[in-house]
Design a protein around this motif. Structure first.
Motif, PDB file in Angstrom:
ATOM      1  N   ARG A  39      -3.420  -6.066  -5.849  1.00 60.75           N
ATOM      2  CA  ARG A  39      -4.426  -5.046  -5.645  1.00 60.75           C
ATOM      3  C   ARG A  39      -5.828  -5.612  -5.901  1.00 60.75           C
ATOM      4  O   ARG A  39      -6.749  -5.407  -5.124  1.00 60.75           O
ATOM      5  CB  ARG A  39      -4.171  -3.887  -6.615  1.00 60.75           C
ATOM      6  N   ALA A  84      -3.850   9.030 -10.781  1.00 57.64           N
ATOM      7  CA  ALA A  84      -2.918   8.686 -11.843  1.00 57.64           C
ATOM      8  C   ALA A  84      -3.524   8.915 -13.218  1.00 57.64           C
ATOM      9  O   ALA A  84      -2.846   9.333 -14.158  1.00 57.64           O
ATOM     10  CB  ALA A  84      -2.493   7.220 -11.699  1.00 57.64           C
ATOM     11  N   SER A 116       0.176   2.907 -10.550  1.00 60.37           N
ATOM     12  CA  SER A 116      -0.557   3.449  -9.407  1.00 60.37           C
ATOM     13  C   SER A 116      -1.974   3.855  -9.774  1.00 60.37           C
ATOM     14  O   SER A 116      -2.270   4.171 -10.932  1.00 60.37           O
ATOM     15  CB  SER A 116       0.166   4.676  -8.857  1.00 60.37           C
ATOM     16  N   ASP A 117      -2.821   3.857  -8.747  1.00 62.92           N
ATOM     17  CA  ASP A 117      -4.146   4.447  -8.892  1.00 62.92           C
ATOM     18  C   ASP A 117      -4.109   5.905  -8.444  1.00 62.92           C
ATOM     19  O   ASP A 117      -4.696   6.775  -9.059  1.00 62.92           O
ATOM     20  CB  ASP A 117      -5.154   3.656  -8.068  1.00 62.92           C
ATOM     21  N   ILE A 122      -3.469   0.865  -5.408  1.00 66.28           N
ATOM     22  CA  ILE A 122      -2.024   1.036  -5.389  1.00 66.28           C
ATOM     23  C   ILE A 122      -1.734   2.529  -5.297  1.00 66.28           C
ATOM     24  O   ILE A 122      -2.201   3.303  -6.134  1.00 66.28           O
ATOM     25  CB  ILE A 122      -1.368   0.475  -6.668  1.00 66.28           C
ATOM     26  N   VAL A 123      -1.043   2.905  -4.250  1.00 64.35           N
ATOM     27  CA  VAL A 123      -0.656   4.300  -4.123  1.00 64.35           C
ATOM     28  C   VAL A 123       0.825   4.409  -4.460  1.00 64.35           C
ATOM     29  O   VAL A 123       1.664   3.688  -3.897  1.00 64.35           O
ATOM     30  CB  VAL A 123      -0.923   4.827  -2.702  1.00 64.35           C
ATOM     31  N   GLY A 124       1.124   5.260  -5.394  1.00 65.92           N
ATOM     32  CA  GLY A 124       2.517   5.445  -5.775  1.00 65.92           C
ATOM     33  C   GLY A 124       3.117   6.653  -5.065  1.00 65.92           C
ATOM     34  O   GLY A 124       2.428   7.641  -4.835  1.00 65.92           O
ATOM     35  N   ILE A 177      -1.312   8.928  -6.842  1.00 62.37           N
ATOM     36  CA  ILE A 177       0.118   9.215  -6.728  1.00 62.37           C
ATOM     37  C   ILE A 177       0.331  10.327  -5.702  1.00 62.37           C
ATOM     38  O   ILE A 177      -0.272  11.390  -5.799  1.00 62.37           O
ATOM     39  CB  ILE A 177       0.704   9.669  -8.086  1.00 62.37           C
ATOM     40  N   ILE A 181       5.499   4.592 -11.937  1.00 59.26           N
ATOM     41  CA  ILE A 181       4.517   5.159 -11.005  1.00 59.26           C
ATOM     42  C   ILE A 181       3.216   5.450 -11.758  1.00 59.26           C
ATOM     43  O   ILE A 181       2.126   5.099 -11.308  1.00 59.26           O
ATOM     44  CB  ILE A 181       5.071   6.475 -10.395  1.00 59.26           C
TER      45      ILE A 181
END
Lengths: 508, 372, 357
Positions: free
Chosen positions: A449, A486, A469-470, A285-287, A472, A465
Motif C-alpha cells: 500500500r 476502519a 484496512s483503511d 487497503i480496502v477490506g 471496510i 480486516i
C-alpha cells in the motif's frame, strides 16, 4: 476429579506423518474445554478418534471413567458423544424436525411420528434457550440457527459431551455472542463441551480450561481465567508474538478499481453478488468484511476473470475489463492471492520453482521461443523463497505438496507480491498461518500500500480486516451493506452490518 | 493416485477380456501337445499356425487341428499349433519361423490370410513343407506361385451350401430361410450363393416352398462377435424366419444359442451349421440328444489335413499343386449322421449329391443374380 | 530412480507370477523363460522382430502417457491408431511420389488422422465436459466401422474383401537395407520414428512452455485457469498430440510391420499402450523400455510355444499376468512403502526393548 472423557497418551500415525504423539486431554463434567492449536496441529485427528472416525495406535480413551474402544461414530453416539462439524450436515429442504430425527425416526405404525418428535424438540429447545422452531425449513433459517439445529440434534440423542469444531467461523459477531450464551446454558444443564478453535478471544470469553497442542504434542492444559491471550498464543506457536500492526495513515490517490453495479451468479446459478459498487484507490487497503459465502468469492472471481459477470462493469485503470481474458488481467497488473491455495493457487505436484512462474512462464527471461530457461527460473524462485522465508526440504526444487500449509501460503504471497501488482487482491491471506507469519504478511500488505498500490483484502477474520484496512466494505447476501472508515468503526457496528443491518454511515 | 487407480481398473477390464479369450480352452490342446512328444518320430513334426480366432472355434482352426491330431496319433508324429498375436503377414511369418526353428517342418496354415506369408515362407524355408488351406501363395498380386514344397487347397463351398440348402428345403417343405455370414469373403459368399441355389433347386424340382428374403441375408462383419450373432438371429426369427444358415464362425455360435433358447420355450426354429458337423453344438436337451442344428454344410478340412500328412508319409506329397476339394472327391457335403433329417430327406440329398458328382447338376460359384 | 526400481520390481513380480502359472500347469518355468527370451533375442533377426513388435507399442504407450501427464485418459489409442494407419494407407495407395516424399506424406497423414480422431473427444471434453474415457471408447468403434466400410469401398484388394490393396514399396516403411542388416527381420523405419517421437515428447514435456502448460492443466486445472492458462485449449492440444502419436503407431503398424490394412480388427496395441504407459510411469524414456519389454514378450512367446509343451493359451495367460503385474507398479510401490514401515516399526520396537532391559 470427575472426568467425563479422558484421552490418555494418544498416538495416531498416518502414512508419513505422526498426527498425534502422546496427547492427553481430560474433560471435566460441566466445563467448556478449549482445544487450541494451529491448523494441522492435530486437533481434528484427536477429535476424530473421540468421535470414532479413527482408532488410536496407542493410548487409551476413558468415558465416565471406563476404558472404551470407540470403533465408529455410532459407538460414540451411544456413549453420549456428539460432534457439530464445521460444515453442517443438514438437508436443506427438510424441516428442523425432519433433520433432527433423520436416521433415528420413531414410527407410529407405518408413519413417521414427527408430532411427538417436534414436541420433544421444542421442549429441549426451551430448556437450553436455543429458540429453534421445529417446523422451519433449513433453507429458510440463518446459519447461526442451523448451527443450533446441529446442537439440538446432539441433545435430542442425549449427548452428554459435545464437540464443537470451529463453530464461530461461519458466524457474525452477534451470533458468536449468542452461541456463547447457548454454551453456558448447556454447561448449566450438566453437559460438557470441547471447543476446537484457534481464536484466542473466544477461548478467553467462554472456556474454563484450555489444552494447547502443537505439532501433534500436548504443550499443556491451563486455566483460562489465569492465563493471558499472549501466553496461550506463545504456547500455540512456540514463541512470542505481537498482535497489533503499526501503520501510517493511508495516502490514497487515483482510483485503480471501480466496480459499478456488478452482478455475478454463484456456482448454483443464483445471483451471488447483486448490483455491487466499490472503489479501490492506489495507496489504500480496502477490506471486505462479511460472513463466509455472502458474495466475496463471486466478487473476487469476477475481478480476476475466473467467473463471468452477468451485468455491470469493472473499471481497472480506466478500462472496462469485464471481457478480458484472465491472462491479460494478470499481465496488466492484477495480482490474486486466492482463497483456496491448494485448489487455485498451486500445482501441488510441481516444484516450488515451477509454481513461482505459474503466471509468468511465457515471458522472458523464464522462456524464450517456447523453451523454458531453468537457470532464470531457479534464480527467480530462490529470490522469492529467501525474501518470503519459504521453508522446505530441498529449496526451490522441493515438491510443493511436501511443504506445510503456511509455507505454501507464503510462497503464493511471495509470487504475487514479487510481480508488484497494481492491484493486489488478497483473500484470506493468513488463513491457517501461525501468528508470526501473519505478522509478516500483514507488514508486506501494508508495504504494498505504501508503495502506492491498491490492495483489496477479503477476510473472514474481523480483527484482520480492522487492523489492516483503511476502509471496510461490508457485504451481506451478495449486497454491499455499507463502507466505513476502519479507524472510525467498531466490531459491534461491523457485526450488525454483516448481519445485514444498514447501520453504518457510508464514508467516502 | 486416484486417477492411476482408475486407469489401472480399465487396464484390468480390457486385460481380462483378452486373457479370458486366450485361456478359454486348453484341454484339447494339451492332449495334442503332450501325447506324442515321447514317441518314435516318423521323420517329421507337424505344426500349425492358427488363423484369427481360437483353436476351439468350432470351424476352421478346430477342423484343421483335429485332422492333424488324428494323423499325429495314428502315425505317431509330433504335432503342435501356435497362435499368432495378430493377423498381419509379419506375425504369421514370426510363428512359421518359430515352428521351423523348433523343428516343425510340415506346416499347415488355414485361411486365405496366409497367402503372402506362405509365398515368402516357401522360399525362405526350402526344406519345409507347407499346406495352405483356402488360398494360394502369391506376392500380393494374386499370381499364384506354388513351389514344390507347397500345396494349396480350395473347397467348393458352393456345392456344400447347395446340399445344405436342398436338405433344409426337403426336410422343412415350406417356410422361410435366412443367412448369417461372417465377413464378406469368397468362402463365405460361396456358401451363401450355393445355399440359395440349393433352396431354389428344391423349390423348382422337389416341390418345396422355402422363401429367402433379401433382408434376411446378412454379413455380420466378423467371425467372433457371438453376441451380435444372437441378436441377428433373434431379429430374423422375429420376422418369421424358420431356419438360418450360419457361415460365420463364432457369430454362428451366438445364433445357435439364440435358437436353443427359443426351442426350449416352445418355438420351432432351426440352424444350419457350417464347416464341421455342428450338431453337438446345437444340443439343447442332453437326454434326448436333441439339437437345433438341422444339418451342416461341411468342408472336410480335417480329412484334408489328415490326407496331406498321410501323403507326405507315403512319399506322395502333391507339391506345387493347387487342389480343389468338391463333391467329386467327397471334400464337401453334409454329415453322414443327421438325426434331425428324415430318412427320406437323406435319400433325396444323396441323390442330389450323386447328380453333382456326375455333373448333372452344376452349382455356380459366382454371384450372378443371387442375394449379396 | 525410485520409480525405475518400482517398475523393475513390478516386472520381476510379473515374471514370478508367470513362473508360478507355468509350474502349476506342469511346465518348467526356467525352460519356458529361457525360450521366451531366446525367442525374442536369440539372433539379430529375432531381435529385429522384437523391436518391430515394440514400435507401435512405443507410439501408443507415448500417446497414453502423454495424455495422462496432462490429466486425460486416452483409452482411444486403438481407434486413433487405426484411423491414423488408415489415412496413411489411403495416402500411400493414392499418391504417386518418390519414396522420401511419400514417407513424409504418409507419416503426416497418419499423425493428422490420429489427431483428428482424438480431437473430437478433446473438443467434447472442453466444450461440454463429456468424459474422454467414454468418448474415446466410442471413437474406437466409430473408427472400426469407418475402416470396415471405407477399405472395401475404396481401397479393396483385388480379390479380398477384408483387406486393402498392398502398399507399393515406395509407400512402405520397410527398408531392404534394414531388413538385411537384421537378418531378414521385418523391422522397418518405424523404429527410428518411434525413438524420435520419444525424444520429442520428452523434450516437450520437460523443456517447453507447452509442456509446462499442459502438465499444469493436467495436475490442477483450477490452478491453471487461475494463472491464465487456457484450460480448454490445453485439453484439445493435448488430445491432438496424444492422438497424433497413436496415429503414428498406426503408420508403423500398417505401413511398416504390415503392408496393408485389415478390416474387422481393433488393434490390440491401443490397449497395450495403457499397460506400457503404466509400467513406464508415464515417462517417455520409460515408455521406450517398457514397450521393448512387451515387444520381447509378444515376440518370444511363439518360440516358447514351439520349444516347450506350454500351449498357446497358457502362454497368452503368462504374458497377460506379466503385463498385469508390470502395470500394477502403483501397488508394488505401496507394498514397498508398507514393508519399509514395518521394518522401521520393528527396529523401533527392538530399540525400545533394548532400553527397557
Amino acid at each position: 476429579m470427575d472426568y467425563v472423557v479422558e484421552m490418555l497418551n494418544i498416538r495416531k500415525e498416518f502414512p508419513g506423518v505422526v498426527a498425534n504423539d502422546d496427547i492427553t486431554l481430560c474433560l471435566r463434567r460441566g466445563e467448556i474445554h478449549a482445544l487450541l492449536g494451529e491448523n494441522g496441529a492435530g486437533k481434528s485427528t484427536l477429535m476424530g478418534m473421540l468421535f470414532g472416525m479413527y482408532e488410536p495406535d496407542r493410548g487409551i480413551i476413558k468415558v465416565r471413567g471406563k476404558e472404551t474402544i470407540i470403533s465408529n461414530p455410532n459407538v460414540a453416539n451411544r456413549l453420549g458423544i456428539g460432534m457439530v462439524h464445521q460444515h453442517f450436515k443438514l438437508v436443506s429442504n427438510f424441516t428442523v424436525t425432519e433433520n433432527i430425527i433423520l436416521g433415528n425416526e420413531s414410527r407410529k405404525g407405518l408413519v413417521i411420528d414427527t408430532e411427538t418428535a417436534s414436541k420433544r424438540i421444542r421442549s429441549i429447545s426451551e430448556q437450553y434457550g436455543l429458540n429453534v422452531d421445529p417446523h422451519a425449513k433449513i433453507e429458510d433459517i440463518s446459519v447461526g440457527m442451523q448451527q443450533r439445529v446441529e446442537i439440538l440434534k446432539m441433545l435430542y440423542r442425549d449427548a452428554e459431551v459435545l464437540i464443537l469444531d470451529e463453530p464461530t467461523a461461519v458466524l457474525t459477531p452477534q451470533e458468536i455472542e449468542e452461541l456463547g450464551k447457548v454454551m453456558k446454558n448447556l454447561i448449566d444443564e450438566g453437559k460438557s463441551i470441547i471447543l476446537i478453535t484457534h481464536k484466542l478471544k473466544e477461548i478467553k470469553a467462554v472456556a474454563d480450561r484450555c489444552t494447547v497442542i502443537r505439532r501433534g504434542k500436548t504443550i499443556g492444559t491451563v486455566e483460562v481465567s489465569t492465563t493471558s491471550e499472549a501466553d496461550m498464543a506463545e504456547m500455540m506457536v512456540g514463541r512470542q508474538v505481537t498482535f497489533k500492526v503499526s501503520k501510517q495513515a493511508a495516502k490514497p490517490a487515483d482510483s485503480v478499481l471501480r466496480i459499478d453495479s456488478l452482478t455475478v451468479k454463484n456456482s448454483k446459478k443464483v445471483l451471488g453478488l447483486k448490483d455491487f459498487n466499490l472503489d479501490v484507490r492506489a495507496g489504500e487497503i480496502v477490506g471486505i468484511a462479511g460472513v463466509e459465502g455472502n458474495g466475496q468469492t463471486e466478487l473476487v472471481e469476477a475481478i480476476t476473470g475466473l467467473r463471468k459477470a452477468e451485468s455491470g462493469s469493472i473499471l481497472y485503470d480506466g478500462q472496462n475489463i469485464v471481457n478480458w481474458p484472465i491472462r491479460t488481467r494478470i499481465e496488466k497488473g492484477i495480482g490474486h492471492i486466492p482463497e483456496d491455495r491448494q485448489k487455485r493457487g498451486l500445482v501441488l505436484e510441481y516444484s516450488i520453482e515451477e509454481n513461482m512462474i505459474l503466471e509468468v512462464y511465457q515471458k522472458r527471461p523464464f522462456s524464450k521461443h517456447g523453451l523454458l530457461n531453468k537457470a532464470a527460473i531457479r534464480a527467480y524462485a530462490k529470490r522469492i523463497i529467501e525474501s518470503f522465508d519459504v521453508r522446505s526440504g530441498q529449496g526451490a526444487t522441493s515438491v510443493t505438496r511436501s511443504l506445510s500449509g503456511g509455507n505454501q501460503q507464503k510462497a503464493i504471497i511471495g509470487r504475487e507480491i514479487e510481480q508488484d501488482p497494481m492491484l493486489l487482491i488478497a483473500v484470506q491471506p493468513t488463513r491457517g498461518l501461525d501468528v508470526g507469519s501473519i505478522e509478516y504478511i500483514h507488514k508486506r500488505l501494508i508495504e504494498q500500500r505504501d508503495k502506492g498500490k491498491a490492495v483489496l483484502l477479503v477476510s473472514l477474520e474481523l480483527d484482520e480486516i480492522m487492523n489492516i484496512s483503511d476502509r471496510i466494505a461490508v457485504v451481506n447476501n451478495g449486497e454491499l451493506i455499507g463502507i466505513v472508515q476502519a479507524s472510525e468503526t467498531s466490531e459491534h457496528e461491523l457485526g450488525l452490518m454483516m448481519a445485514g443491518l444498514r447501520g453504518g454511515e457510508v464514508a467516502q | 493416485m486416484k486417477k492411476t487407480m482408475i486407469l489401472l481398473a480399465l487396464v484390468a477390464m480390457f486385460g481380462s477380456l483378452l486373457a479370458g479369450c486366450g485361456s478359454a480352452n486348453d484341454g484339447g490342446a494339451n492332449g495334442g501337445n503332450g501325447g506324442n512328444t515321447g514317441g518314435e518320430a516318423a521323420g517329421f513334426k507337424v505344426g500349425m499356425v492358427t488363423d484369427a480366432g481360437t483353436i476351439d472355434d468350432k470351424s476352421f482352426n478346430q477342423g484343421t487341428w483335429e485332422g492333424i491330431k488324428q494323423a499325429a496319433e495314428e502315425f505317431n508324429l509330433d504335432s503342435k499349433y501356435l497362435k499368432p498375436a495378430g493377423t498381419t503377414e509379419a506375425e504369421y511369418m514370426k510363428e512359421i519361423g518359430n515352428l521351423y526353428d523348433a523343428g516343425f517342418k510340415f506346416i499347415v496354415t488355414p485361411g486365405f490370410k496366409f497367402e503372402t506369408s506362405i509365398f515368402q515362407a516357401q522360399d525362405k524355408y526350402e526344406d519345409a513343407k507347407f499346406i495352405l488351406i483356402d488360398g494360394f501363395p502369391h506376392n500380393g498380386d494374386f499370381n499364384a506361385v506354388v513351389n514344390d514344397n507347397t500345396v494349396s487347397i480350395f473347397f467348393a463351398e458352393h456345392e456344400s451350401g447347395f446340399l445344405a440348402g436342398v436338405a433344409t428345403a426337403v426336410e422343412l417343405q415350406e417356410g422361410e430361410a435366412g443367412f448369417i455370414g461372417g465377413m464378406e469373403i469368397p468362402a463365405v459368399q460361396k456358401f451363401n450363393w450355393g445355399f440359395q441355389q440349393g433352396l431354389a433347386y428344391a423349390n423348382d424340382n422337389l416341390g418345396t416352398n422355402i422363401s429367402l428374403k433379401p433382408e434376411n441375408v446378412v454379413y455380420e462383419g466378423s467371425f467372433d462377435n457371438s453376441a451380435a450373432g444372437g441378436q441377428l438371429a433373434a431379429q430374423m426369427y422375429d420376422r418369421g424366419v424358420n431356419v438360418i444358415f450360419c457361415a460365420a464362425g463364432g457369430v454362428g455360435i451366438g445364433a445357435i444359442s439364440e435358437a436353443k433358447t427359443r426351442v426350449q420355450s416352445g418355438e420351432e426354429v432351426w440352424i444350419v451349421g457350417v464347416d464341421v458337423d455342428q450338431y453337438t453344438d446345437g444340443i439343447y436337451d442332453e437326454e434326448s440328444n436333441s439339437s437345433v442344428v438341422l444339418t451342416s454344410a461341411m468342408k472336410k478340412i480335417d480329412q484334408v489335413a489328415y490326407d496331406m500328412i498321410k501323403a507326405e508319409l507315403d512319399g506322395e506329397f502333391p507339391g506345387g499343386e493347387i487342389l480343389t476339394f468338391d463333391a467329386k472327391n467327397d471334400g464337401v457335403g453334409i454329415p453322414t449322421e443327421n438325426p434331425n433329417l428324415s430318412d427320406a430327406t437323406v435319400v433325396q440329398v444323396e441323390d442330389v449329391f450323386a447328380q453333382i458328382k456326375s455333373g448333372e447338376i452344376v452349382v455356380a460359384e459366382e454371384q450372378g443374380d443371387f442375394i449379396k | 530412480m525410485r520409480n525405475t526400481i518400482v517398475s523393475l520390481l513390478a516386472v520381476l513380480f510379473g515374471l514370478l507370477a508367470g513362473a508360478l502359472l507355468m509350474a502349476v500347469t506342469g511346465h518348467n518355468p526356467f525352460e519356458g523363460y529361457r525360450y521366451l527370451f531366446e525367442g525374442g533375442m536369440r539372433d539379430i533377426s529375432r531381435f529385429g522382430d522384437t523391436l518391430a513388435t515394440a514400435t507401435p507399442l512405443i507410439f501408443t504407450g507415448l500417446s497414453v502417457a502423454f495424455a495422462f501427464r496432462t490429466g486425460l485418459f486416452n483409452i482411444g489409442a486403438a481407434g486413433q491408431m487405426l484411423f491414423g494407419g488408415f489415412c496413411a494407407t489411403a495416402v500411400g495407395l493414392t499418391l504417386d511420389l518418390s519414396k522420401p516424399l511419400m514417407l513424409v506424406c504418409t507419416v503426416l497423414a497418419g499423425f493428422l488422422g490420429g489427431a483428428l480422431w482424438a480431437f473430437i473427444p478433446g473438443l467434447l471434453k472442453a466444450k461440454f465436459n463429456v468424459h474422454e474415457v467414454v468418448s474415446t471408447i466410442m471413437m474406437n468403434w466409430i473408427a472400426y466401422w469407418t475402416i470396415y466400410y471405407m477399405v472395401p469401398a475404396y481401397f479393396k484388394g483385388e480379390y479380398l474383401e477384408t483387406e486393402s490393396r498392398q502398399l507399393p514399396d515406395f509407400a512402405s516403411l520397410k527398408s531392404p537395407f534394414l531388413s538385411e542388416a537384421f537378418g531378414g527381420s521385418y523391422i522397418n523405419l518405424g523404429i527410428f520414428l518411434a525413438v524420435l517421437a520419444v525424444i520429442v515428447i520428452a523434450f516437450i514435456i520437460n523443456k517447453t512452455t507447452l509442456g509446462y502448460e499442459l502438465k499444469a492443466v493436467g495436475f490442477n486445472r483450477h490452478a491453471a485457469e487461475y494463472a491464465g492458462i487456457g484450460v480448454n485449449r490445453g485439453i484439445i492440444v493435448s488430445m491432438l498430440i496424444a492422438g497424433g502419436l497413436a496415429g503414428l503407431g498406426g503408420v508403423a503398424e500398417f505401413t511398416g510391420n504390415a503392408s496393408n490394412i485389415q478390416i474387422g480388427k481393433l488393434p490390440t496395441q491401443g490397449f497395450d499402450g495403457i499397460a506400457v504407459a503404466l509400467l513406464a510411469n508415464n515417462a517417455p524414456l520409460g515408455v521406450l523400455f517398457a514397450a521393448v519389454f512387451f515387444g520381447l514378450l509378444y515376440s518370444g512367446r511363439g518360440f516358447m510355444n514351439a520349444m516347450t509343451d506350454v500351449p498357446p493359451e497358457i502362454a497368452d495367460s503368462i504374458i497377460a499376468i506379466i503385463i498385469y503385474f508390470a502395470a500394477t507398479s502403483i501397488l508394488i510401490e505401496r507394498l514397498v512403502r508398507k514393508l519399509l514401515r514395518i521394518r522401521a516399526d520393528k527396529r523401533e520396537q527392538s530399540a525400545e526393548k533394548g532400553r527397557e532391559s
